[in-house]
Design an enzyme around this catalytic site. Structure first.
Site, PDB file in Angstrom:
ATOM      1  N   LYS A 129       0.821  -1.217   0.000  1.00 27.33           N
ATOM      2  CA  LYS A 129       0.000   0.000   0.000  1.00 27.33           C
ATOM      3  C   LYS A 129       0.854   1.267   0.000  1.00 27.33           C
ATOM      4  CE  LYS A 129      -2.164  -0.775   3.897  1.00 27.33           C
ATOM      5  NZ  LYS A 129      -1.652  -2.093   4.322  1.00 27.33           N
ATOM      6  N   ARG A 150      11.683  -6.807   5.330  1.00 25.45           N
ATOM      7  CA  ARG A 150      11.649  -5.387   5.693  1.00 25.45           C
ATOM      8  C   ARG A 150      12.215  -5.169   7.099  1.00 25.45           C
ATOM      9  NH1 ARG A 150       5.987  -2.273   5.453  1.00 25.45           N
ATOM     10  NH2 ARG A 150       5.692  -3.061   7.548  1.00 25.45           N
ATOM     11  N   ARG A 187      11.604  -1.249  11.981  1.00 23.70           N
ATOM     12  CA  ARG A 187      10.198  -1.296  12.383  1.00 23.70           C
ATOM     13  C   ARG A 187      10.049  -2.383  13.424  1.00 23.70           C
ATOM     14  NH1 ARG A 187       5.657   0.105   8.497  1.00 23.70           N
ATOM     15  NH2 ARG A 187       4.516  -1.301   9.850  1.00 23.70           N
ATOM     16  N   ARG A 209      -1.003  -8.597  13.204  1.00 17.78           N
ATOM     17  CA  ARG A 209      -1.484  -7.588  12.250  1.00 17.78           C
ATOM     18  C   ARG A 209      -2.293  -8.249  11.130  1.00 17.78           C
ATOM     19  NH1 ARG A 209       4.113  -5.699  11.138  1.00 17.78           N
ATOM     20  NH2 ARG A 209       3.362  -4.314   9.506  1.00 17.78           N
TER      21      ARG A 209
HETATM   22  P1  ADP Z   1       0.972  -2.167   8.053  1.00 17.43           P
HETATM   23  O1  ADP Z   1      -0.109  -1.916   7.044  1.00 17.43           O
HETATM   24  O2  ADP Z   1       2.201  -2.758   7.460  1.00 17.43           O
HETATM   25  O3  ADP Z   1       0.508  -2.897   9.274  1.00 17.43           O
HETATM   26  P2  ADP Z   1       0.945   0.638   8.908  1.00 17.43           P
HETATM   27  O4  ADP Z   1       2.141   1.522   8.878  1.00 17.43           O
HETATM   28  O5  ADP Z   1      -0.195   0.954   8.004  1.00 17.43           O
HETATM   29  O6  ADP Z   1       1.543  -0.806   8.598  1.00 17.43           O
HETATM   30  O7  ADP Z   1       0.384   0.531  10.408  1.00 17.43           O
HETATM   31  C1  ADP Z   1       1.232   0.277  11.495  1.00 17.43           C
HETATM   32  C2  ADP Z   1       0.444   0.289  12.809  1.00 17.43           C
HETATM   33  O8  ADP Z   1      -0.169   1.582  13.009  1.00 17.43           O
HETATM   34  C3  ADP Z   1      -0.717  -0.696  12.901  1.00 17.43           C
HETATM   35  O9  ADP Z   1      -0.291  -1.986  13.292  1.00 17.43           O
HETATM   36  C4  ADP Z   1      -1.582  -0.021  13.988  1.00 17.43           C
HETATM   37  O10 ADP Z   1      -1.013  -0.220  15.275  1.00 17.43           O
HETATM   38  C5  ADP Z   1      -1.433   1.453  13.658  1.00 17.43           C
HETATM   39  N1  ADP Z   1      -2.484   1.953  12.724  1.00 17.43           N
HETATM   40  C6  ADP Z   1      -2.293   2.376  11.444  1.00 17.43           C
HETATM   41  N2  ADP Z   1      -3.453   2.770  10.889  1.00 17.43           N
HETATM   42  C7  ADP Z   1      -4.420   2.591  11.825  1.00 17.43           C
HETATM   43  C8  ADP Z   1      -5.829   2.789  11.861  1.00 17.43           C
HETATM   44  N3  ADP Z   1      -6.511   3.245  10.780  1.00 17.43           N
HETATM   45  N4  ADP Z   1      -6.491   2.497  13.003  1.00 17.43           N
HETATM   46  C9  ADP Z   1      -5.850   2.051  14.089  1.00 17.43           C
HETATM   47  N5  ADP Z   1      -4.527   1.826  14.123  1.00 17.43           N
HETATM   48  C10 ADP Z   1      -3.795   2.081  13.008  1.00 17.43           C
END
Ligand code: ADP
Length: 192
Positions: free
Chosen positions: A19, A133, A139, A150
């Site tokens: 994404k 990654r 991370r 996740r």
């Molecule tokens: P990925 O899609 O690889 O899990 P992101 O960078 O999109 O990575 O998200 C990392 C973390 O940020 C998630 O595991 C969560 O803890 C938090 N997070 C991101 N977006 C949201 C959201 N819309 N609602 C709640 N928590 C979120």
């Protein structure tokens, strides 16, 4: 390429589906604002604010932060003139409550979502990508146990969002296991 018909895009897909990479690509190609909630949360955390400190435990465990927190952040970004030219949502909405808030917010702003795009990738490939990654980027949430959490949350909380949104927004599924450039081209075609 500045005239894509659909400029307000929500990108979906599990962790590791690409994404962020594809949202950056759309930003470069079309000038649409890239709104990445994970990035926003990590930035808040690194600023060491009170909110940032409260977020750390969620991020490290791969748990979703509370809907109110994320919706407030998104409201701010979507209301900004930077989003006038269109936006690509990366990582939001992740729950039904977030999806409902988003729809309400966008109606109020008269910026309806034009399309939702889902990047499908088999889970073995996701785990391989995220493990790779983990060694390239710092991370803390790319460890096997947190990756599994996740992916579980995506399945349980976010997949229902797709059913909900598909009732009102056109939805396209792309094969996110293809090479990055090919996915990018499919994405451009999908939103053209
Ligand atoms: P990925 O899609 O690889 O899990 P992101 O960078 O999109 O990575 O998200 C990392 C973390 O940020 C998630 O595991 C969560 O803890 C938090 N997070 C991101 N977006 C949201 C959201 N819309 N609602 C709640 N928590 C979120």
């Amino acid at each position: 390429m500045g005239d894509a018909a659909r400029r307000n895009v929500a990108l979906f897909g599990p962790a590791g589906s690409g994404k962020g990479t594809q949202a950056e690509f759309l930003n470069r190609e079309l000038g649409v604002e890239h709104i990445a909630t994970g990035e926003m949360l990590r930035e808040e955390r690194s600023r060491g604010t009170e909110l940032g400190q409260a977020l750390a435990a969620y991020l490290d465990a791969g748990k979703l932060v509370p809907d109110e927190v994320i919706v407030a952040m998104i409201r701010h970004r979507l209301s900004d003139p930077q989003a006038d030219n269109g936006f690509v949502l990366d990582g939001f909405p992740r729950t039904l409550a977030q999806a409902r808030s988003l729809q309400e917010l966008l109606v109020g702003l008269q910026r309806p979502l034009d399309i939702a795009v889902v990047l499908d990738v088999p889970s073995e490939q996701l785990v391989a990508r995220l493990s790779r990654r983990a060694t390239l980027e710092d991370r803390g949430d790319d460890t096997p146990a947190v990756i599994a959490e996740r992916l579980r949350i995506y399945h349980d909380e976010t997949e229902p969002v797709l059913d909900y949104l598909s009732q009102s927004v056109p939805m396209v599924r792309l094969d996110g296991s293809m090479p990055v450039d090919e996915v990018g081209q499919m994405l451009l075609k999908a939103i053209a």
